[in-house]
Structures are given as structure tokens and as C-alpha cells.
Design an enzyme around this catalytic site. Structure first.
Site, PDB file in Angstrom:
ATOM      1  N   SER A   1       0.823  -1.207   0.000  1.00 26.52           N
ATOM      2  CA  SER A   1       0.000   0.000   0.000  1.00 26.52           C
ATOM      3  C   SER A   1       0.856   1.255   0.000  1.00 26.52           C
ATOM      4  O   SER A   1       1.958   1.269   0.535  1.00 26.52           O
ATOM      5  CB  SER A   1      -0.905   0.026   1.232  1.00 26.52           C
ATOM      6  OG  SER A   1      -1.608   1.254   1.278  1.00 26.52           O
TER       7      SER A   1
ATOM      8  N   LYS B   1      -4.305  -6.845   3.544  1.00 24.75           N
ATOM      9  CA  LYS B   1      -4.348  -5.690   2.627  1.00 24.75           C
ATOM     10  C   LYS B   1      -5.800  -5.357   2.260  1.00 24.75           C
ATOM     11  O   LYS B   1      -6.186  -4.188   2.158  1.00 24.75           O
ATOM     12  CB  LYS B   1      -3.525  -5.981   1.360  1.00 24.75           C
ATOM     13  CG  LYS B   1      -3.647  -4.907   0.271  1.00 24.75           C
ATOM     14  CD  LYS B   1      -3.162  -3.561   0.760  1.00 24.75           C
ATOM     15  CE  LYS B   1      -3.022  -2.458  -0.253  1.00 24.75           C
ATOM     16  NZ  LYS B   1      -4.025  -2.144  -1.186  1.00 24.75           N
TER      17      LYS B   1
ATOM     18  N   HIS C   1      -7.266  -3.535   5.083  1.00 22.71           N
ATOM     19  CA  HIS C   1      -6.703  -2.173   5.011  1.00 22.71           C
ATOM     20  C   HIS C   1      -7.554  -1.326   4.067  1.00 22.71           C
ATOM     21  O   HIS C   1      -7.924  -0.188   4.381  1.00 22.71           O
ATOM     22  CB  HIS C   1      -5.251  -2.235   4.530  1.00 22.71           C
ATOM     23  CG  HIS C   1      -4.713  -0.907   4.042  1.00 22.71           C
ATOM     24  ND1 HIS C   1      -5.031  -0.372   2.807  1.00 22.71           N
ATOM     25  CD2 HIS C   1      -3.908   0.000   4.635  1.00 22.71           C
ATOM     26  CE1 HIS C   1      -4.441   0.798   2.663  1.00 22.71           C
ATOM     27  NE2 HIS C   1      -3.756   1.054   3.759  1.00 22.71           N
ATOM     28  N   ASN C   2      -7.881  -1.896   2.924  1.00 26.31           N
ATOM     29  CA  ASN C   2      -8.655  -1.126   1.945  1.00 26.31           C
ATOM     30  C   ASN C   2     -10.091  -0.888   2.405  1.00 26.31           C
ATOM     31  O   ASN C   2     -10.657   0.168   2.138  1.00 26.31           O
ATOM     32  CB  ASN C   2      -8.643  -1.835   0.582  1.00 26.31           C
ATOM     33  CG  ASN C   2      -7.357  -1.552  -0.171  1.00 26.31           C
ATOM     34  OD1 ASN C   2      -6.308  -1.371   0.438  1.00 26.31           O
ATOM     35  ND2 ASN C   2      -7.421  -1.522  -1.481  1.00 26.31           N
TER      36      ASN C   2
ATOM     37  N   GLU D   1      -9.787   1.888   4.550  1.00 23.57           N
ATOM     38  CA  GLU D   1      -9.513   3.062   3.690  1.00 23.57           C
ATOM     39  C   GLU D   1     -10.831   3.640   3.151  1.00 23.57           C
ATOM     40  O   GLU D   1     -11.060   4.855   3.190  1.00 23.57           O
ATOM     41  CB  GLU D   1      -8.597   2.609   2.542  1.00 23.57           C
ATOM     42  CG  GLU D   1      -8.331   3.637   1.469  1.00 23.57           C
ATOM     43  CD  GLU D   1      -7.499   3.046   0.322  1.00 23.57           C
ATOM     44  OE1 GLU D   1      -6.424   2.468   0.579  1.00 23.57           O
ATOM     45  OE2 GLU D   1      -7.934   3.149  -0.849  1.00 23.57           O
TER      46      GLU D   1
END
Ligand code: 6PG
Length: 479
Positions: free
Chosen positions: A129, A183, A186-187, A190
Site C-alpha cells: 500500500s 491488505k 486495510h482497503n 480506507e
């Protein structure tokens, strides 16, 4: 003698910048790209003067690498990865390491890990990222897959990763698809962070009638406190940007948000695993709703907008909004970590939530000061069930709660949509309440389907049923 330390395939924006980053850190990088033209442009452009070595095809690339080979794939997620792996496999030997650094779905990484393991190839699905700048100067790196590859990859990945207080934002995540799962979450976070900031902007711009310049200053101020983060910082920059016609650029941008799907994957996974990710879900839905631009315009004509105007104290309204944003943000992260816990259990991964928080402290899109506090919470209690149960966060949410409610009251009164903030507050109100109205749902289920219910005065697991057509008294008692 082959001298390449790492072969990088795929010279898109991320690939190019990672190649330059690895070169800066003294690694001999051999690159290949399917289109020769793009590779030439890279070599004659940003890579000029570096030690980066081009390879015309996969056999040349593989022949140029030291054994065991290390390859980093930076190609589009999906079929392209499988097609590349099929072409690559005949060039590899047992023990070689293949790292997929794209935004692959974790289930694909899990499958590829097993498929390649059958050939003796060590596969690593690695979330990366930070966009272009992160890739160049130090991204956040989330590797997972074959743990036997980690000692070989560690020096390379940790040296190119961002550092916070000297700690690399790159730690081993776990087996199979764990790296890409982290990940993905994480998104999801986000998406939530971006939606929450957008709601705060909307309330200030439309509800409170502030100018982009005033909102920019507010975000700059917030960025000096608990909300300090990359996304708040870039939001302030965005709001300060003027268009060529002298209007703030933000006012000229169409309000239809696109997505590549990682937020949706997070929500799908949460639904499958039974994790109530309501705030993150709302952030995904808000993007979908935003794309129905024409439909919304028709609805605006049909209903006309609220005529209630703000008439209170601007300073306190903005202060309440700060608290609403902060508290909702805590809920978004609490939900993200809740999902990670569910996934760890479902897929039998041992995840270090502290390491994940530290990995997200720098380099990535959700980097923020606040991740230090999350890291501390999990360092103090590695098996903490929920961030909302940590003493520090109990104090933070309790302190922000009155402002959070005030801000949402105002948003509702003014007709400004705050789906993520409201979902966050509803989640909080449900989570911290020992008794919810699910007793009624159980009664209804038993009424129409004889599904049975548990009683508060009997041991858990004991199922009861009532004959609702009569008096609601137990029909046959215990089942
Ligand atoms: C990152 C980002 C990145 C993502 C884009 C766009 O961590 O660097 O999450 O991986 O692809 O930011 O994502 P959407 O198009 O889905 O908004």
C-alpha cells in the site's frame, strides 16, 4: 554467474517505483514488461542512471537471477497473474520464490500458494500500500504465504518499506492468503476513512455553509491532533486547489465515486464470516449510491431539499463534528480488526494485531498517528476481543460521544447524509448495550416458524418453544 537479486515483472506505476526503490537500496533489480515500449520508456526515463537491468523475456529474466530466484509480480490482479504464473513456471526451480505484489483476492493467493507449493515453489501473496509515492519512498508491505520464503525476503522487503521510529512497516502476516487478506481489510478501512472525511466535508460545506478554504483550514487544524493522518492531510491539500476558472477544483469534480472492488471484498468476507462491519459496508454502499447521479437528481426534484438552515454556533458545531469523525473512525478500525479476528479463527491463522497496526503506521493510505494507540492496545492485550474494550479507547470514545451525538443530530435536522457516521454510532449503541431487542426477533421466529428460543433464566443452549396461538405459554417446554 547470474547476479540479479530480484526480478520484477510488470512496469506499471507501482512496478516502476518499486524497482527504483529496490535499486536505491542496493539490490540488483532485473525488470521485464510484456510491452517492450513501456520498458524502454522506463529505462530511458526514470530508470536512467540506475543499475536496473532489462530482460526481454521471461527465460532471460530468470537466467539473470541468483538462486534461489526471487520474483516480484506487479501485474493486474486476476487472470493476468495466473497466466503469468503459467508462463513462468517452466523457467523456475524448486526453492524459487514468487511474490505477488498486486491487489489480488486472498482466496486466489491461497489457491496459488498451494498450486505452486506442489511444484516446490515458495509463493508469497504480498499486499503493498501507498500508491506511487509509497512505492518509491517506502510503502507499507503485508507479506503472507510460504513462511520459508520470509528469511530470504525479509532484508529486501523491510529495507524498501516505510519506517516509523526505525521500525519497518513490513512484518510477516501469516500463511496462505493472509497477506492479501490484511491488505483487503486495510482497503475496507480506507473506504471507511474516506467516506467519514467526505461526510464531515459535506456537513461543513452544505450544512454549515463553510467555504472550501475554511474547511481546508479546519482539516489542517484537525491534522495537528488525534486525527492526524495522511488522508486528512491530502484532503486539506485537495480543498486548497483552485481550478483554471478560479473556482475551487473540488466544486468542479463530479460526485460519482469509482472503486476497484477491494472494499466490496471486505464487506463480502465480513458477511460470510458473520462480522458486523456496518460502518465499512455503508462506505461501500455510499460509493454505489453516488454513481446513481441522474437518479439522485430526479429524486431531488421530486422531494426538494430540506429548507432548515443552520443557525447555531459554528465553532461548537465544528468541534462536535471533529468528535463525530474521531469516534466513527475508532469504530471503523474496531470493525476492521474484528474482521481480522474472525478470519484468523476461520482460516486458522495466527495474526499479530499489534504487528498489523505497526505495519499500517507508515507508508500506506490509512497511515495515522492513531495507529500507534491501536498498536499499544494490542501490545498490552494481544488477544483483546475488540478495540472498544481497551481502556484507552473507552476513554476516547466516551469523551467524543456527546459531540458525536450532537453532530449527528444536526446532520439529521439539516438533511445531510451521514451514513457511515450514523452506522458507527448505531454500532456503538448496540455493542455497548448488554440487552438488545433480539429477544423479540427470537419470539417472532418462534411464532411463525417454531424455531425455538433460549431463556434468560435457563442455561444457554436449552431451547424452548411457545404455543403463541394460545397465551404465549411454553407449549412443550424444553426441546
Ligand atoms: C493502497 C490503495 C490501493 C487502491 C487504490 C484505489 O493501499 O495503495 O488501497 O491499493 O487500489 O487506492 O482503490 P479503489 O479504486 O477501490 O478506490
Amino acid at each position: 554467474m547470474p547476479s540479479g537479486d530480484i526480478g520484477l515483472i510488470g512496469l506499471g506505476v507501482m512496478g516502476q517505483n518499486l524497482a527504483l526503490n529496490m535499486n536505491d537500496h542496493g539490490f540488483a533489480v532485473v525488470v521485464h514488461n510484456r510491452s517492450r515500449e513501456r520498458m524502454d520508456r522506463f529505462l530511458q526515463g526514470p530508470a536512467q542512471g540506475t543499475e536496473i537491468i532489462p530482460a526481454d523475456d521471461l527465460p532471460t529474466l530468470c537466467a539473470a537471477l541468483r538462486r534461489p530466484r526471487k520474483l516480484l509480480l506487479m501485474v493486474r490482479a486476476g487472470d493476468a497473474v495466473d497466466q503469468l504464473l503459467a508462463r513462468l513456471l517452466p523457467q523456475l526451480e524448486p526453492g524459487d520464490i514468487v511474490v505477488d505484489g498486486g491487489n489480488s483476492h486472498f482466496a486466489d493467493s491461497e489457491r496459488r500458494y498451494h498450486e505452486l507449493a506442489a511444484h516446490g515453489i515458495r509463493f508469497v501473496g504480498c499486499g503493498i500500500s501507498g500508491g506511487e509515492e509509497g512505492a518509491r519512498r517506502g510503502p507499507s508491505v503485508m507479506p503472507g504465504g510460504d513462511v520459508l520464503a520470509w528469511p530470504e525476503l525479509r532484508p529486501l522487503l523491510q529495507s524498501i518499506a516505510a519506517k516509523v521510529d526505525g521500525v519497518p512497516c513490513c512484518q510477516w502476516v501469516g500463511p496462505g492468503g493472509a497477506g492479501h487478506y490484511v491488505k483487503m481489510v486495510h482497503n475496507g478501512i480506507e473506504y471507511a476513512d474516506m467516506q467519514l472525511i467526505s461526510e464531515a466535508y459535506h456537513l461543513m460545506r452544505v450544512g454549515l455553509g463553510m467555504t472550501p478554504e475554511q474547511i481546508k483550514d479546519t482539516f489542517l487544524q484537525w491534522n495537528r491532533g488525534a486525527l492526524e493522518s495522511y488522508l486528512i492531510e491530502i484532503t486539506a491539500h485537495v480543498l486548497g486547489q483552485m481550478d483554471s476558472n478560479g473556482v475551487p477544483l473540488i466544486d468542479n469534480i463530479l460526485d460519482a465515486a469509482k472503486q476497484k472492488g477491494t472494499g466490496k471484498w471486505t464487506s463480502i468476507s465480513a458477511l460470510e464470516l458473520g462480522a458486523p462491519l456496518s460502518l465499512i459496508d455503508e462506505a461501500v454502499f455510499a460509493r454505489y449510491l453516488s454513481t446513481r447521479k441522474e437518479e439522485r437528481q430526479h429524486a431531488q426534484t421530486a422531494y426538494s431539499l430540506s429548507s432548515v438552515a443552520f443557525s447555531g454556533d459554528l465553532h461548537s458545531a465544528v468541534a462536535h463534528l471533529h468528535d463525530a469523525l474521531y469516534a466513527s473512525k475508532i469504530i471503523a478500525y474496531a470493525q476492521g480488526f474484528m474482521l481480522l479476528r474472525e478470519a484468523a479463527q476461520a482460516y486458522r491463522w495466527t495474526l499479530s494485531y499489534r504487528d498489523i497496526a505497526l505495519t499500517w503506521r507508515g507508508g500506506c493510505i490509512i497511515r495515522s498517528r492513531f495507529l500507534n494507540n491501536i498498536g499499544e492496545a494490542f501490545a498490552n492485550h494481544p488477544q483483546l476481543r475488540n478495540l472498544l474494550l481497551d481502556d484507552y479507547f473507552v476513554r476516547q470514545v466516551s469523551g467524543a460521544e456527546p459531540g458525536w451525538r450532537q453532530a449527528l443530530r444536526l446532520a439529521i435536522e439539516l438533511g445531510i447524509p451521514v451514513p457511515a457516521m450514523a452506522a458507527g454510532l448505531s454500532f456503538f449503541d448496540s455493542y455497548r448495550r448488554g440487552r438488545l431487542p433480539a429477544n423479540l426477533i427470537q419470539a417472532q421466529r418462534d411464532y411463525f416458524g417454531a424455531h425455538g428460543y433460549e431463556r434468560i433464566d435457563r442455561p444457554r443452549g436449552e431451547v424452548h418453544h411457545s404455543d403463541w396461538s394460545r397465551s404465549g405459554e411454553p407449549a412443550s417446554g424444553e426441546e
